[in-house]
Scaffold this motif. Structure first.
Motif, PDB file in Angstrom:
ATOM      1  N   ALA A  37     -46.170  -6.397   5.477  1.00  0.00           N
ATOM      2  CA  ALA A  37     -46.798  -5.094   5.261  1.00  0.00           C
ATOM      3  C   ALA A  37     -47.452  -4.998   3.899  1.00  0.00           C
ATOM      4  O   ALA A  37     -48.537  -4.422   3.755  1.00  0.00           O
ATOM      5  CB  ALA A  37     -45.753  -3.983   5.405  1.00  0.00           C
ATOM      6  N   ALA A  97     -52.520   0.736  11.215  1.00  0.00           N
ATOM      7  CA  ALA A  97     -51.438  -0.029  10.579  1.00  0.00           C
ATOM      8  C   ALA A  97     -50.684  -0.909  11.572  1.00  0.00           C
ATOM      9  O   ALA A  97     -50.376  -2.070  11.291  1.00  0.00           O
ATOM     10  CB  ALA A  97     -50.474   0.927   9.872  1.00  0.00           C
ATOM     11  N   VAL A 101     -50.303  -5.114  11.399  1.00  0.00           N
ATOM     12  CA  VAL A 101     -49.029  -5.832  11.329  1.00  0.00           C
ATOM     13  C   VAL A 101     -48.943  -6.874  12.432  1.00  0.00           C
ATOM     14  O   VAL A 101     -48.524  -8.018  12.201  1.00  0.00           O
ATOM     15  CB  VAL A 101     -47.856  -4.837  11.422  1.00  0.00           C
ATOM     16  CG1 VAL A 101     -46.542  -5.571  11.684  1.00  0.00           C
ATOM     17  CG2 VAL A 101     -47.749  -4.022  10.142  1.00  0.00           C
ATOM     18  N   ALA A 122     -46.254  -0.566   6.277  1.00  0.00           N
ATOM     19  CA  ALA A 122     -47.705  -0.712   6.152  1.00  0.00           C
ATOM     20  C   ALA A 122     -48.393   0.631   5.938  1.00  0.00           C
ATOM     21  O   ALA A 122     -49.392   0.709   5.202  1.00  0.00           O
ATOM     22  CB  ALA A 122     -48.272  -1.400   7.395  1.00  0.00           C
ATOM     23  N   LEU A 126     -50.941   0.327   2.883  1.00  0.00           N
ATOM     24  CA  LEU A 126     -52.368   0.126   3.132  1.00  0.00           C
ATOM     25  C   LEU A 126     -53.300   0.944   2.232  1.00  0.00           C
ATOM     26  O   LEU A 126     -54.423   0.502   1.966  1.00  0.00           O
ATOM     27  CB  LEU A 126     -52.684   0.395   4.603  1.00  0.00           C
ATOM     28  CG  LEU A 126     -52.338  -0.782   5.526  1.00  0.00           C
ATOM     29  CD1 LEU A 126     -52.309  -0.352   6.979  1.00  0.00           C
ATOM     30  CD2 LEU A 126     -53.318  -1.928   5.330  1.00  0.00           C
TER      31      LEU A 126
END
Length: 528
Positions: A37, A97, A101, A122, A126
């Motif tokens: 992540a 997200a 992943v 994540a 992000l």
């Protein structure tokens, strides 16, 4: 610049050690979930902006500075466009997200619970994409005006904030190096503290650069309308650079997927994993970041200026000096890591001796590619100085194909050697990339003095072999302390490393490596 990078990297090692203490490295699923992540925003940023911004900004800003307004209008419009695109892309990738992943993790071998945890991490990580991009934008403006230090010191603040977050995590939730923080134990508060402070560090790293920009008199006002202001060349360079980075990221996805299989169904074993790969890569990048990046950053601005002026001999001279000087440090670093890799891994990652040795094998395989990796980095900057991103792409494409094929072949290796095989595959790819870049650039510049550079590297290689032999000989009587806790490992690294460094310096002096004497005079002058 080297001082700032050194402090940042040392704090990075401290952060890694604390993170291992908090959530482990090769045992359990939480470490790999957070690792994937937290790497996704780095990789997405490098894919969409990092390489593009590094290739485009300095040459464009140096050329724009010759305009009547000093390039202010051009700079404002370029920054406005870049910031707007970064914001849009960050929002889009954060919304995706879960998909991100699954791309970077081996979803076929990860449990649904582990994928869900990585996705939760994540969402917090992000947003780093935007702030990494802002950091690069502001840093390259500083570099184009030959203010290099702040760009290298800003990551120190990032690491300080992240370290504070990890310490707070340990104090509130306790350490978990042996898998105490299993995948199913993570609450929203634990996720927010660990991943949120990681992102907060990147935010601080970007915003701190506003201060040095104001000190040099830089001001920014958003300006829209990008037709007819000279951005077409920047767009062409950005397009080719994006294509090169895209190819590189496709190759990295293969690396991440194959590394994910190393711990598949292996709870409690000591196979190197994605997290172990990240630890090894962090160590691998230390000598490159300290010397190659510092020298390349300092040389990039004058090289861009000389390329614009058509002064080929000045560009060639800067490149040759950079390659020779960087090699002095990199050959010594290669020898030291080959001898001391398990002890270095033990100090950084902790855990068991078997775990340190597993990471050490990965690190030894990676470090063999250090010299060609840094050389390719310097050679690439020359192409960018000439606003040529097409040739680096044409080099990158076969390099990634070769590396990816070798990485996929590593699936046939025993699980405990999979990630080490990935490291060796990368090293071979770096050799190809550096060789191809040098041969193509020699044709463009009418020669690079490759015979002299090869002779210089050969003498340094002989000195490195001698230093490695001396280090190995010294390690034999020190064997009882090599893994006597982190303190013992660190002490053995200090003793053996000092012997190797001294042996290397003596041998390079006897072999008449002139760059070493020049470097010594430069360091002495700086100390005075």
């Amino acid at each position: 610049m080297t001082a700032g990078t050194l402090v940042s990297r040392l704090l990075g090692f401290a952060k890694t050690m604390l993170l291992v203490t908090a959530i482990g490295v090769t045992v359990g699923g939480a470490a790999d979930a957070f690792d994937v992540a937290n790497k996704v925003p780095n990789n997405i940023y490098m894919l969409l902006a990092g390489g593009v911004l590094n290739a485009v900004l300095v040459p464009q800003l140096v050329r724009a500075a010759k305009r009547d307004d000093g390039g202010q209008d051009f700079t404002d419009r370029l920054l406005t466009l870049a910031i707007g695109l970064l914001l849009i892309l960050t929002v889009a990738f954060t919304a995706a997200a879960g998909l991100m992943v699954r791309i970077y993790a081996n979803s076929g071998t990860w449990s649904d619970e582990q994928l869900a945890l990585a996705t939760a991490f994540a969402y917090w990580c992000l947003p780093q994409i935007f702030f990494y991009g802002l950091y690069t934008l502001l840093g390259q403006v500083l570099n184009s005006r030959e203010s290099f230090g702040p760009y290298m010191w800003a990551p120190v603040l990032n690491n300080v904030v992240a370290i504070a977050g990890i310490i707070a995590f340990i104090l509130l939730f306790g350490p978990g190096p042996e898998g105490e923080h299993a995948v199913g134990t993570w609450t929203g508060g634990k996720i927010a503290l660990l991943a949120g402070t990681a992102t907060l560090g990147v935010v601080a790293q970007a915003l701190i650069l506003i201060w040095p920009l104001r000190r040099i008199g830089f001001s920014f006002r958003p300006r829209f309308g990008w037709r007819g202001v000279g951005l077409s060349i920047a767009g062409r360079v950005a397009g080719w650079t994006f294509a090169a980075v895209l190819v590189g990221q496709l190759g990295y996805i293969a690396v991440s997927q194959v590394a994910s299989t190393a711990t598949s169904g292996a709870q409690g074993d000591v196979s190197a994993s994605n997290a172990a790969y990240s630890v090894s890569y962090l160590i691998f990048m230390l000598p490159h970041s300290l010397i190659a990046v510092s020298i390349a950053t300092a040389l990039f601005t004058p090289m861009s200026r000389n390329a614009a002026a058509g002064d080929v001999s000045a560009v060639r001279g800067s490149l040759t000096m950079g390659l020779r000087t960087v090699a002095i440090v990199n050959f010594l670093a290669t020898a030291c890591v080959l001898v001391l890799a398990p002890q270095i891994a033990y100090v950084v990652a902790g855990g068991s001796i078997a775990q340190a040795e597993a990471i050490g094998h990965v690190l030894q395989a990676m470090i063999l590619g250090l010299v060609p990796f840094s050389s390719a980095y310097l050679l690439q900057r020359v192409y960018y100085a000439y606003e040529d991103a097409r040739t680096p792409f044409l080099v990158q494409l076969p390099q990634v194909v070769i590396t990816t094929a070798l990485v996929l072949a590593c699936l046939a290796l025993p699980r405990e050697w999979t990630v080490a095989g990935i490291g060796a595959s990368m090293s071979l790819g770096y050799v190809f990339g550096a060789t191809a870049s040098a041969l193509l650039l020699r044709r463009r510049l009418g020669g690079l003095g490759l015979a002299g550079i090869a002779g210089n590297h050969a003498r340094l290689a002989v000195a490195a072999v001698g230093a490695a032999a001396a280090g190995w000989a010294v390690s034999l009587p020190l064997e009882p302390m090599l893994f006597a806790g982190r303190a013992g490992a660190l002490g053995s690294i200090a003793i053996i490393g000092a012997v190797m460094a001294l042996s290397y310096l003596v041998l390079t002096w006897l072999l008449r490596v002139g760059e070493l004497r020049e470097l010594g005079r430069a360091v002495a002058a700086r100390l005075r």
